[in-house]
Design a protein around this motif. Structure first.
Motif, PDB file in Angstrom:
ATOM      1  N   MET A   1       8.783   5.660  -7.574  1.00 17.87           N
ATOM      2  CA  MET A   1       7.744   6.351  -6.826  1.00 17.87           C
ATOM      3  C   MET A   1       6.983   5.338  -5.977  1.00 17.87           C
ATOM      4  N   SER A   2       6.655   5.745  -4.788  1.00 10.69           N
ATOM      5  CA  SER A   2       5.953   4.850  -3.873  1.00 10.69           C
ATOM      6  C   SER A   2       4.508   5.293  -3.700  1.00 10.69           C
ATOM      7  N   ILE A   3       3.656   4.323  -3.419  1.00 14.09           N
ATOM      8  CA  ILE A   3       2.210   4.555  -3.327  1.00 14.09           C
ATOM      9  C   ILE A   3       1.725   4.304  -1.902  1.00 14.09           C
ATOM     10  N   ALA A   4       0.882   5.227  -1.417  1.00 16.77           N
ATOM     11  CA  ALA A   4       0.144   5.010  -0.168  1.00 16.77           C
ATOM     12  C   ALA A   4      -1.340   5.068  -0.492  1.00 16.77           C
ATOM     13  N   VAL A   5      -2.077   4.114   0.020  1.00 17.24           N
ATOM     14  CA  VAL A   5      -3.523   4.086  -0.098  1.00 17.24           C
ATOM     15  C   VAL A   5      -4.086   4.542   1.246  1.00 17.24           C
ATOM     16  N   ILE A   6      -4.841   5.634   1.231  1.00 19.09           N
ATOM     17  CA  ILE A   6      -5.485   6.135   2.434  1.00 19.09           C
ATOM     18  C   ILE A   6      -6.923   5.650   2.371  1.00 19.09           C
ATOM     19  N   ASN A   7      -7.190   4.576   3.089  1.00 13.56           N
ATOM     20  CA  ASN A   7      -8.454   3.858   3.007  1.00 13.56           C
ATOM     21  C   ASN A   7      -9.434   4.388   4.049  1.00 13.56           C
ATOM     22  N   GLY A   8     -10.452   5.116   3.575  1.00  7.90           N
ATOM     23  CA  GLY A   8     -11.470   5.673   4.449  1.00  7.90           C
ATOM     24  C   GLY A   8     -12.739   4.856   4.515  1.00  7.90           C
ATOM     25  N   SER A   9     -12.677   3.593   4.115  1.00  8.96           N
ATOM     26  CA  SER A   9     -13.861   2.745   4.143  1.00  8.96           C
ATOM     27  C   SER A   9     -14.132   2.245   5.556  1.00  8.96           C
TER      28      SER A   9
END
Length: 183
Positions: free
Chosen positions: A1-9
């Motif tokens: 499984m692959s991970i994406a971080v959606i960074n809204g900072s």
């Protein structure tokens, strides 16, 4: 499984980003930094005869990257007791994706697992709960389960290092993510 971080900072290296780095330590992931993207606000054309018109910005590339991953980690500081404008703006554009004929957005999102990481300075373990609920309802709408969340207490840069509970919970989340990735 692959991970994406959606960074809204909106701030590079801020407390929320530091907490995210701890939670994802030792894991491979694709980080999508929304402050580095041009995502225009939605023009609601859901009920227009022609539907949504193409928009010349980075949203399409961002959503294609999101759809390419199995685990989505939504990262946002607590901004006025809600998600950042950067993250909210991107999520608002999901209305456009729901009507995109290239893919079944809801079906694709329902195959993913969502996590949320946030930090704030004004009693966030209580006052950030509406933020978590807001995202949970959004995820529910597309059939994507909220698998967990992490709330840190921090205001000034670097304060997150003083939140022992958040650091402990980041280690817990790290272990959970590693188990998911390893299958």
């Amino acid at each position: 499984m692959s991970i994406a971080v959606i960074n809204g900072s909106g701030r590079e290296g801020g407390n929320t980003e530091q907490l995210t780095r701890l939670a994802l330590e030792g894991l491979e992931y694709k980080e999508i930094v929304l402050r580095e993207k041009k995502i225009l606000p939605i023009v609601d054309q859901r009920h227009s005869p022609g539907g949504f018109q193409p928009v010349e910005d980075d949203y399409d590339a961002v959503i294609q990257e999101v759809l390419a991953h199995d685990i989505l980690v939504f990262v946002t500081p607590v901004y006025w007791y809600s998600v950042s404008g950067l993250l909210k703006n991107m999520i608002d554009r999901w209305s456009q994706s729901l009507r995109d004929t290239r893919f079944d957005f809801k079906a694709l999102m329902a195959q993913k697992k969502a996590f949320v990481i946030t930090a704030g300075g004004d009693n966030p373990r209580i006052k950030a709960l509406p933020l978590i609920e807001q995202l949970k309802y959004t995820f529910d709408f597309v059939g994507m389960p909220l698998e967990g969340y992490l709330i840190g207490q921090a205001s000034k840069p670097g304060d997150i290092q003083n939140d022992e509970r958040a650091l402990t919970e980041a280690a817990w989340l790290n272990g959970k993510l590693k188990k998911l990735v390893q299958g």
